[in-house]
Design a protein around this motif. Structure first.
Motif, PDB file in Angstrom:
ATOM      1  N   GLN A  12      41.616  36.310  42.645  1.00  0.00           N
ATOM      2  CA  GLN A  12      42.264  35.380  42.240  1.00  0.00           C
ATOM      3  C   GLN A  12      42.899  33.708  42.440  1.00  0.00           C
ATOM      4  O   GLN A  12      43.325  33.950  43.674  1.00  0.00           O
ATOM      5  CB  GLN A  12      44.125  35.320  40.932  1.00  0.00           C
ATOM      6  N   SER A  37      37.789  42.353  42.984  1.00  0.00           N
ATOM      7  CA  SER A  37      38.071  41.441  42.401  1.00  0.00           C
ATOM      8  C   SER A  37      39.511  40.039  42.809  1.00  0.00           C
ATOM      9  O   SER A  37      40.149  40.832  43.055  1.00  0.00           O
ATOM     10  CB  SER A  37      38.707  41.395  40.994  1.00  0.00           C
ATOM     11  N   ASN A  66      46.343  36.062  50.669  1.00  0.00           N
ATOM     12  CA  ASN A  66      46.769  36.419  48.748  1.00  0.00           C
ATOM     13  C   ASN A  66      48.423  35.855  49.154  1.00  0.00           C
ATOM     14  O   ASN A  66      49.434  36.287  50.474  1.00  0.00           O
ATOM     15  CB  ASN A  66      47.224  37.512  48.147  1.00  0.00           C
ATOM     16  N   ARG A  76      40.817  34.601  37.297  1.00  0.00           N
ATOM     17  CA  ARG A  76      40.069  35.960  38.271  1.00  0.00           C
ATOM     18  C   ARG A  76      38.839  36.131  38.418  1.00  0.00           C
ATOM     19  O   ARG A  76      37.974  35.516  37.119  1.00  0.00           O
ATOM     20  CB  ARG A  76      40.821  37.095  37.143  1.00  0.00           C
ATOM     21  N   CYS A  85      48.988  34.549  35.283  1.00  0.00           N
ATOM     22  CA  CYS A  85      47.982  34.872  33.395  1.00  0.00           C
ATOM     23  C   CYS A  85      46.272  35.403  33.808  1.00  0.00           C
ATOM     24  O   CYS A  85      45.605  35.740  32.690  1.00  0.00           O
ATOM     25  CB  CYS A  85      48.100  33.144  32.623  1.00  0.00           C
ATOM     26  N   GLN A  86      45.769  35.779  34.543  1.00  0.00           N
ATOM     27  CA  GLN A  86      44.645  35.832  35.808  1.00  0.00           C
ATOM     28  C   GLN A  86      43.160  35.456  34.793  1.00  0.00           C
ATOM     29  O   GLN A  86      42.559  35.765  35.009  1.00  0.00           O
ATOM     30  CB  GLN A  86      45.027  37.747  34.627  1.00  0.00           C
ATOM     31  N   GLY A 133      49.239  32.970  39.608  1.00  0.00           N
ATOM     32  CA  GLY A 133      49.064  34.488  39.253  1.00  0.00           C
ATOM     33  C   GLY A 133      49.600  35.191  39.005  1.00  0.00           C
ATOM     34  O   GLY A 133      50.074  36.460  38.810  1.00  0.00           O
ATOM     35  N   TYR A 153      41.414  28.494  34.715  1.00  0.00           N
ATOM     36  CA  TYR A 153      43.078  28.479  35.385  1.00  0.00           C
ATOM     37  C   TYR A 153      43.580  28.576  34.176  1.00  0.00           C
ATOM     38  O   TYR A 153      42.785  28.249  33.213  1.00  0.00           O
ATOM     39  CB  TYR A 153      43.269  27.906  36.559  1.00  0.00           C
TER      40      TYR A 153
END
Length: 402
Positions: free
Chosen positions: A388, A386, A373, A363, A359-360, A357, A352
């Protein structure tokens, strides 16, 4: 050779490479910051002021106003041999003085204000503690350019749904909890300068005299500004006699709520409480007040888990529990919150970064199962995609390729 084409004989990347060896702060392309000062705004909020390098200034100048109130920076910090990336709100605007400095310091820095940027940090967690307590002055770190859409541009998108004058700006209400006030410092000043009617609700567990002094100064300058600081342990400060956000409290502000854009930033509980509160208020013309809310999440807020969109959960952290399988590790755990938080609650370590939600870094690939989401409300397909983990919750049993 095509007309007008001029080959770059010396690549900028090569110049940057050589320049960085001569001086680590110098770069034509990579924005960097150098720590020059710390200011203690309260017991749990520290402001860090940085000098910006030429690449940052050049790219900021290309953005005309520098940056918008409400934006943030992604900082890349090197700690014990590992790079960590975190997001921090920018305090104020590019040409705005720092109100906590004395007059002499403010005058001295006025000429160079375009060459500095300030963020606010709550000294908790590995990176935040390092930045506020351990990073030496004059240290250099990599940064992104100002990012984020938690800006006044969002307010301009709200439609005029009553018979009010189309030229009249919609009122703005800012609701903040704790350090969620930081992205609003520049937003509120910008909104008042643009002519908005502005109201602020700030909930906090400790006194913030310097910030309260700033709000009082703005109130003296702008009659259209009102603020309420709610110290959650001091009943004398409660709004409409309520410790936390309530329908009675919002109505006591005497705002035309149907036309008021609401900017909110704070904990999961505060955001869920806001959605629950506006759901209890009836406004004419069947307008949904929740559609007026713009949220900047600090952490993983879960304002609404109901797929049909007709119900709000009283508990911001819990929904129906499902099982999450980590295929590569052959591990599993139950999840009734975001996938990342649920994994951590089960002592499972997942990658992480910002936890918002942005910096990616969290993912990963979902093999099967449905997730939602929590920022967009989007429901995923049941197949491979894909996702997050910090902003998705499991709506069914889920298999992750982790």
């Amino acid at each position: 050779m095509a007309n007008g084409y001029r080959p770059e004989i010396v690549q900028r990347a090569f110049v940057d490479f050589i320049g960085s060896r001569l001086h680590p702060f110098w770069s034509l392309t990579t924005p960097k910051l150098r720590l020059i000062a710390r200011y203690e705004l309260s017991d749990d909020l520290i402001a860090l002021q940085f000098e910006t390098n030429q690449a940052f200034r050049q790219q900021t100048l290309n953005a005309r106003e520098g940056w918008q109130g409400g934006q943030y920076l992604d900082l890349r910090v090197f700690i014990d041999g590992v790079y960590h990336q975190r997001s921090y709100s920018i305090v104020g605007l590019a040409n705005q003085s720092l109100w906590w400095q004395d007059d002499a310091a403010a005058t001295k820095s006025a000429k160079n204000r375009r060459h500095t940027v300030t963020i606010a940090v709550k000294p908790q967690g590995l990176v935040s503690h390092y930045l506020t307590k351990q990073l030496p002055l004059a240290s250099i770190i990599d940064t992104s350019m100002p990012l984020g859409h938690f800006t006044l541009a969002q307010a301009k998108k709200s439609s005029d749904r009553t018979e009010l004058d189309n030229q009249k700006l919609n009122p703005l209400l800012f609701v903040a909890g704790g350090s969620g006030i930081t992205p609003m410092l520049g937003l509120i000043t910008q909104a008042l300068a643009n002519g908005h009617q502005v109201a602020l609700l700030h909930y906090n567990r400790t006194e913030l005299p310097q910030l309260q002094h700033q709000w009082q100064q703005l109130s003296d300058i702008y009659p259209a500004f009102s603020y309420h600081f709610i110290h959650t342990d001091n009943p004398a400060t409660y709004l409409a006699g309520e410790r936390y956000l309530s329908a009675e409290g919002l109505l006591s502000l005497n705002l035309p709520l149907a036309n008021t854009q609401i900017f909110a930033c704070g904990s999961q509980a505060l955001l869920a409480g806001l959605y629950k509160t506006v759901n209890e208020i009836n406004v004419p013309q069947n307008i949904q007040l929740r559609d007026n809310i713009i949220v900047e999440n600090f952490g993983s807020a879960l304002p609404d888990f109901d797929i049909g969109g007709n119900r709000l959960l009283d508990n911001a952290l819990q929904t129906e529990s499902h099982t999450v399988y980590l295929r590569s590790r052959q591990r599993q755990f139950d999840s009734d919150t975001t996938l990342l938080v649920a994994a951590e609650n089960a002592d499972v370590r997942l990658a992480y970064g910002c936890r918002q939600g942005i910096c990616q870094l969290c993912r990963c690939n979902k093999v099967s199962g449905v997730v939602k989401n929590i920022q967009t409300g989007k429901i995923s397909s049941d197949g491979y995609e894909s996702i997050q983990t910090c902003i998705n919750i499991a709506m069914t049993d889920v298999v992750l390729d982790v």
